[in-house]
Design an enzyme around this catalytic site. Sequence first.
Site, PDB file in Angstrom:
ATOM      1  N   HIS A   1      27.207 -84.609 -18.357  1.00  0.00           N
ATOM      2  CA  HIS A   1      25.992 -84.175 -17.012  1.00  0.00           C
ATOM      3  C   HIS A   1      26.724 -83.830 -16.084  1.00  0.00           C
ATOM      4  O   HIS A   1      27.961 -83.932 -15.653  1.00  0.00           O
ATOM      5  CB  HIS A   1      25.127 -85.565 -16.918  1.00  0.00           C
TER       6      HIS A   1
ATOM      7  N   CYS B   1      26.014 -92.935 -13.182  1.00  0.00           N
ATOM      8  CA  CYS B   1      24.847 -93.099 -13.782  1.00  0.00           C
ATOM      9  C   CYS B   1      24.649 -94.767 -13.964  1.00  0.00           C
ATOM     10  O   CYS B   1      22.886 -94.367 -14.219  1.00  0.00           O
ATOM     11  CB  CYS B   1      26.110 -93.650 -15.353  1.00  0.00           C
TER      12      CYS B   1
END
Length: 300
Positions: free
Chosen positions: A188, A288
């Site tokens: 990511h 996150c």
Amino acid sequence: MTAITPPRATPAPELTTDRAATLRHYLMCPPTHFEVVYAINPWMDVDVPVDRGRAIVQWQALKAAYEAHGHRVDVVTAVPDLPDMVYAANGGVVVGGRALAARFVFPEREAEGAAYEAWFRESGARYGITSIGQAAEYDEGEGDLLLAGDVMLAGTGFRTTRAAHAEVAERLGVDVVTLELVDPRFYHLDTALTVLDGGGPGVAPTVAYLPEAFSAESQRVLRERYPDAILATLDDALVLGLNAVSDGRNVFLTDRATSLHARLRERGFVPVPIDLSELLKGGGSVKCCTLELRGTEAVA
């Protein structure tokens, strides 16, 4: 059962800096059901045990750190059988009163998108979120979508598709800059790059990133847009030091990324070390666990 007391944070020496913090509004999800029962990224190992109690304590310490710095934190209820829902950043993206819930690549996480969309619909109106929907393309929220000043930096290569970038531009009304990720350890964008401030008139935002996580063309784009960026070391990236959250002054990040702490201090930022070692086992750290509800502070 023995109660676990959250560790007390040791305050860092005060740093003299002209940087100013902007109060933020975050959405988080407790690791009530966190475990590693499948492996969908290189960080996950089903043979390495997870201490869920410790994960909860570490998550609580992160939430408390945000609140101690004046930030608002809302909490979405964790859903059973969705162990990765704790990684709230992946649940969607919110900009200018518009919320776009994620559409996940892996079936193990598919139901998370609907869970975050439900929260936006149930709670968003009170914060001025008036346009709500779920992505039609594969789009893993703020995992791959990081607002940097007036542009959205958008990762692709592993989870979020290029087609999703076009959808984000249209549905959220933002200019999108595509960045290609090439190392599966940094699957990511928020594992390879962090936005540290919003910049200003004629001044580019400050970012930190790991060059080798990106394709040659994307490295060129980053050099041109952010010539004064902080370049992270691989050692700091490998403890997810770039998976950080900044309010423009204070940078919340893993306590393990010590050389990045030093670089941040050199540039006038104040590192706020956080131990999220249990949640690292699922491939996530501070960012996150944190979805920013942008533009909602005034009505929160």
